[in-house]
Design an enzyme around this catalytic site. Structure first.
Site, PDB file in Angstrom:
ATOM      1  N   SER A  82       0.826  -1.201   0.000  1.00 34.77           N
ATOM      2  CA  SER A  82       0.000   0.000   0.000  1.00 34.77           C
ATOM      3  C   SER A  82       0.865   1.258   0.000  1.00 34.77           C
ATOM      4  O   SER A  82       1.694   1.442  -0.880  1.00 34.77           O
ATOM      5  CB  SER A  82      -0.959  -0.048   1.194  1.00 34.77           C
ATOM      6  OG  SER A  82      -2.024   0.857   1.034  1.00 34.77           O
TER       7      SER A  82
ATOM      8  N   ASP B 178      -5.794  -3.771  -2.027  1.00 34.76           N
ATOM      9  CA  ASP B 178      -4.712  -3.487  -1.092  1.00 34.76           C
ATOM     10  C   ASP B 178      -4.075  -4.760  -0.529  1.00 34.76           C
ATOM     11  O   ASP B 178      -4.752  -5.647  -0.013  1.00 34.76           O
ATOM     12  CB  ASP B 178      -5.288  -2.652   0.059  1.00 34.76           C
ATOM     13  CG  ASP B 178      -4.229  -1.968   0.888  1.00 34.76           C
ATOM     14  OD1 ASP B 178      -3.289  -2.653   1.332  1.00 34.76           O
ATOM     15  OD2 ASP B 178      -4.344  -0.748   1.095  1.00 34.76           O
TER      16      ASP B 178
END
Length: 314
Positions: A44, A158
């Site tokens: 991320s 993610d």
């Protein structure tokens, strides 16, 4: 503390949205103390900052991130009305591409791995070749907030959904140390006394209302407007922290961060790094990218402490 003989580091940069700006301070500290970063694995925001470093454009990226204001943060938000108000991410990654380019990962100067979650096959996915920007987008598509990324016949979200602290990809580099940065620590946040620039509350609130007039992200408008109403205080209004005042977005994000904190403990226990820089989950809210200077300083100071301890134990 200055390393006499340059030591190599494999760096693991965890997920945590705006708190991840502290990764910049971690890198600053490592470079200042004479370490050579030879491998990075990121998830991320950790993938974004690690990718920027691996391109050699880290200082340009750092300058941009440090200069972000509230209004500039909002202008990077591109809402998709057709997809329940999720953020598309086109504006943000167009800007990132302007700064760091879009090289293939295998052509970078150091080993780099971006971690994403293959949603259809329900498994962790490592990006170690191909488009860097695609890898960063896939790794940072926060569920319920940013649209999933489709690449070929796969759909990615993610990487923090399965692995918020990706230690294993860095082991093969055989660096002197593996240093992991956990953005979900349970300790309190120290007072850093960093002054944030003042901005016009009226302009900020107006911009927010224009962006979210359809209220597609539930309580997001009020959440951000309250930040400005507090006239630059680092802590939000007390009422924001009461569960009965949370909107859908804040509830989902809190659940996601709780899950990541638990997963991080398992990852560290399974493959213990040589050092862990643990940063408080309360350092800032997930959307406060305008607090870069504070987060960078926080990451720097905590890393210096860890490096001093690392020297003491050998």
């Amino acid at each position: 503390m200055q390393i006499k003989n340059k030591k190599t580091v494999s760096l693991v940069l965890g997920s945590g949205a705006a708190r991840g700006l502290a990764h910049i301070g971690v890198i600053d500290a490592l470079e200042e103390q004479g370490f050579e970063i030879v491998s990075i694995a990121g998830c991320s925001i950790g993938a974004i900052i690690g990718g920027a470093y691996a391109t050699g454009r880290f200082h340009a990226f750092r300058q941009w991130a440090s200069g972000l204001t509230r209004l500039e943060t909002v202008r990077l938000i591109d809402i998709s009305i057709a997809n329940a108000g999720a953020i598309k991410g086109d504006k943000l990654f167009s800007k990132i591409k302007d700064i760091i380019g879009d090289p293939n990962i295998e052509d970078l100067n150091i080993s780099f791995t971006s971690i994403a979650t293959d949603l259809i096959n329900q498994k962790e996915s490592w990006f170690q070749s191909g488009s860097l920007i695609n890898a960063l987008r896939a790794s940072s598509a926060i569920p319920s907030l940013i649209l999933p990324v489709r690449l070929g016949d796969k759909v990615y979200v993610d990487g923090g959904l399965l692995n918020p602290l990706p230690i294993i990809p860095t082991i093969a580099a055989n660096a002197d140390y593996i240093v992991a940065v956990d953005l979900n620590g349970s300790q309190g946040m120290p007072n850093l006394n960093i002054q944030q620039p003042q901005e016009s509350s009226e302009d900020w609130v107006t911009n927010i209302r224009d962006m979210f007039k359809a209220n597609v992200l539930d309580n997001f408008e009020d959440l951000l407007a309250d930040k400005v109403a507090s006239q630059g205080n680092k802590k939000s209004l007390d009422t924001e922290h009461l569960p009965e005042n949370w909107g859908r977005l804040q509830i989902i994000n809190t659940m996601f961060e709780t899950m990541q904190a638990s997963l991080t403990q398992y990852k560290v226990a399974g493959y213990p790094p040589d050092a862990v820089v643990s940063l408080s989950k309360d350092a800032c809210s997930f959307y406060e990218f305008w607090r870069a200077d504070e987060m960078i300083e926080y990451g720097y100071q905590e890393t210096i402490k860890v490096l001093n301890h690392l020297e003491e134990i050998g």
